[in-house]
Design a protein around this motif. Structure first.
Motif, short mmCIF file in Angstrom:
data_model
loop_
_atom_site.label_atom_id
_atom_site.label_comp_id
_atom_site.label_asym_id
_atom_site.label_seq_id
_atom_site.Cartn_x
_atom_site.Cartn_y
_atom_site.Cartn_z
N VAL A 1 -1.06 3.11 13.61
CA VAL A 1 -1.25 4.25 12.58
C VAL A 1 -2.12 3.92 11.70
N ALA A 2 -2.77 2.74 11.50
CA ALA A 2 -3.52 2.36 10.43
C ALA A 2 -4.71 3.37 10.06
N GLN A 3 -5.20 4.02 11.07
CA GLN A 3 -6.36 4.94 10.41
C GLN A 3 -6.19 6.03 9.75
N ARG A 4 -4.74 6.23 9.44
CA ARG A 4 -4.67 7.36 8.51
C ARG A 4 -3.37 6.90 7.54
N LEU A 5 -2.39 6.05 7.96
CA LEU A 5 -1.33 5.64 7.37
C LEU A 5 -1.80 4.06 7.02
N ASN A 6 -2.14 3.86 5.85
CA ASN A 6 -2.78 2.47 5.50
C ASN A 6 -2.57 2.33 4.09
N HIS B 1 -4.01 4.62 1.63
CA HIS B 1 -3.62 6.09 1.85
C HIS B 1 -3.26 6.68 0.60
N HIS B 2 -2.48 6.13 -0.42
CA HIS B 2 -2.18 6.81 -1.65
C HIS B 2 -3.17 7.00 -2.76
N TYR B 3 -4.49 6.54 -2.38
CA TYR B 3 -5.43 6.76 -3.29
C TYR B 3 -6.46 7.96 -2.77
N ILE B 4 -6.19 8.38 -1.63
CA ILE B 4 -7.04 9.32 -1.13
C ILE B 4 -7.15 10.71 -1.63
N ASP B 5 -6.12 11.37 -2.39
CA ASP B 5 -6.28 12.36 -3.04
C ASP B 5 -6.75 12.50 -4.45
N SER B 6 -7.03 11.28 -4.86
CA SER B 6 -6.93 11.14 -6.49
C SER B 6 -8.55 10.93 -6.70
N VAL B 7 -9.48 10.90 -5.84
CA VAL B 7 -10.88 10.75 -6.01
C VAL B 7 -11.44 11.98 -5.34
N GLY B 8 -12.22 12.83 -5.96
CA GLY B 8 -12.90 14.02 -5.22
C GLY B 8 -14.42 13.89 -5.11
N TYR C 1 -13.46 0.29 9.16
CA TYR C 1 -12.71 0.82 8.06
C TYR C 1 -11.31 0.21 8.30
N SER C 2 -10.73 0.12 9.62
CA SER C 2 -9.39 -0.41 9.93
C SER C 2 -9.28 -1.90 9.65
N ARG C 3 -10.60 -2.35 10.02
CA ARG C 3 -10.73 -3.83 9.74
C ARG C 3 -10.33 -4.16 8.26
N LEU C 4 -10.99 -3.26 7.46
CA LEU C 4 -10.83 -3.61 5.82
C LEU C 4 -9.44 -3.59 5.49
N GLN C 5 -8.71 -2.24 6.10
CA GLN C 5 -7.42 -2.33 6.00
C GLN C 5 -6.53 -3.65 6.11
N LEU C 6 -6.91 -4.05 7.38
CA LEU C 6 -6.24 -5.06 7.59
C LEU C 6 -6.41 -6.39 6.75
N CYS C 7 -7.67 -6.58 6.29
CA CYS C 7 -8.03 -7.51 5.19
C CYS C 7 -7.23 -7.50 4.04
N LYS C 8 -7.17 -6.33 3.83
CA LYS C 8 -6.33 -6.02 2.48
C LYS C 8 -4.90 -6.42 2.72
N TRP C 9 -4.44 -5.98 3.83
CA TRP C 9 -2.97 -6.38 4.51
C TRP C 9 -2.76 -7.82 4.30
N GLN D 1 -14.26 13.21 3.51
CA GLN D 1 -14.43 12.38 2.35
C GLN D 1 -13.34 11.49 1.65
N HIS D 2 -12.10 11.63 2.42
CA HIS D 2 -11.08 10.54 1.97
C HIS D 2 -11.20 9.42 2.30
N ASP D 3 -11.98 9.00 3.26
CA ASP D 3 -12.10 7.44 3.62
C ASP D 3 -13.16 6.87 2.53
N ALA D 4 -14.03 7.62 2.10
CA ALA D 4 -14.99 7.10 1.09
C ALA D 4 -14.19 6.94 -0.27
N ALA D 5 -13.36 7.75 -0.41
CA ALA D 5 -12.66 7.97 -1.85
C ALA D 5 -11.75 6.74 -1.92
N ALA D 6 -11.11 6.58 -0.71
CA ALA D 6 -10.28 5.36 -0.56
C ALA D 6 -10.91 4.08 -0.82
N LEU D 7 -12.14 4.01 -0.02
CA LEU D 7 -12.77 2.83 -0.29
C LEU D 7 -13.16 2.71 -1.90
#
Length: 307
Positions: free
Chosen positions: A8-13, A16-23, A158-166, A236-242
């Protein structure tokens, strides 16, 4: 539990909680830079001659299918400058990168992982090898916050970077950082562009005859089950999360920039935004190998995650 996380890492990561806060909207194929690189352009330029002498001594003279001088220089320079005590490399192939990392950081502990270790032509006496995926290794025994993770495994960056953060890794190099509409894996550059990703053989991203043959002969890089190359819709939400999680993002400049890309189209700043090359084209006769291998460049990048 880890495999469930990966599925589920592609979207639940962790982002994830940053996605909607950057537009902010990222321009397609724009050159994105975040923060300040921990090195200067002058340092890069001054290191060329030292690397050129080292490159002549590489153990695998023909590294077709693996890194060549543009990314060998970038990896050597960044690793040497960061000087980590531990380096994790995911994706070994023939072993040239393992040798390179040894030269850059002679005192570092090197952990080299690949699902297929049989392809190695250079085997290090210093490295510790694993034939498991990066996601399936217990990293609790090392200080991941100061370690360097180097990915040359053609997986979803993108998923690799999620794992790095994890796992707590903050310093990351992605060798496969393809621009929008190109490449065989979802890259950080593509995520910033908002272009999404279409696997080979689907939509606008068609396989060549050579790629089809390589796939049938099982010559393409091994894929782990949790990282099947699935389509990722433009977003655009992947870029916002990054942007909310990345402290530094820098694409390392190519040694040379040719008129055309490796895909045969014009290497323009509009479609393929690229840092200014280290060497001018007028210097090609002084560095013939670098010029010959210039098309091996795929926007290799350094990422430092926020602590």
């Amino acid at each position: 539990m880890l495999h469930l996380f990966l599925l589920v890492a592609q979207r639940l990561n962790p982002f994830h909680h940053y996605i909607d806060s950057v537009g902010s909207v990222i321009e397609m194929d724009g050159l994105t830079s975040i923060g300040t690189a921990p090195w200067s352009r002058e340092q890069i330029t001054h290191a060329v001659s030292t690397f050129e002498a080292l490159y002549q001594t590489r153990p695998i003279q023909d590294n077709s299918g693996g890194m060549k001088s543009p990314h060998m220089f970038a990896t050597w320079f960044m690793a040497k400058h960061l000087s980590p005590s531990v380096i994790v490399e995911s994706g070994i192939f023939k072993g040239q990168s393992t040798w390179l990392l040894e030269q850059a950081c002679p005192d570092a502990k090197i952990i080299s992982i690949d699902l297929n270790l049989s392809q190695r032509e250079y085997v290090s006496e210093r490295a510790t090898y694993f034939d498991r995926d990066f996601a399936d290794i217990d990293w609790s025994g090392i200080d991941t916050s100061s370690a360097l993770a180097f990915f040359d495994d053609h997986q979803n960056a993108y998923s690799r970077l999620q794992l790095c953060k994890w796992f707590g890794f903050r310093h990351v190099i992605f060798e496969d950082n393809y621009p929008a509409t190109q490449g065989d894996c979802y890259s950080i550059k593509q995520a910033f562009s908002g272009a999404g990703f279409e696997p080979l053989g689907s939509g606008r991203h068609k396989e060549t005859a050579g790629q089809k043959l390589a796939r049938k002969l099982n010559l393409l890089p091994t894929l782990t089950p949790q990282y099947n190359r699935v389509q990722i819709s433009p977003n655009q939400h992947d870029a916002a999360a990054l942007r909310r999680n990345v402290e530094v993002y820098r694409e390392f400049p190519p040694l040379f920039k040719r008129d055309e890309t490796r895909w045969g189209d014009k290497w323009t700043g509009t479609k393929y935004a690229t840092p200014e090359p280290v060497l001018p084209a007028t210097a090609k006769d002084n560095h013939p190998v670098f010029w010959e291998e210039a098309l091996a460049y795929t926007w290799i990048c350094y990422v430092m995650l926020k602590g």
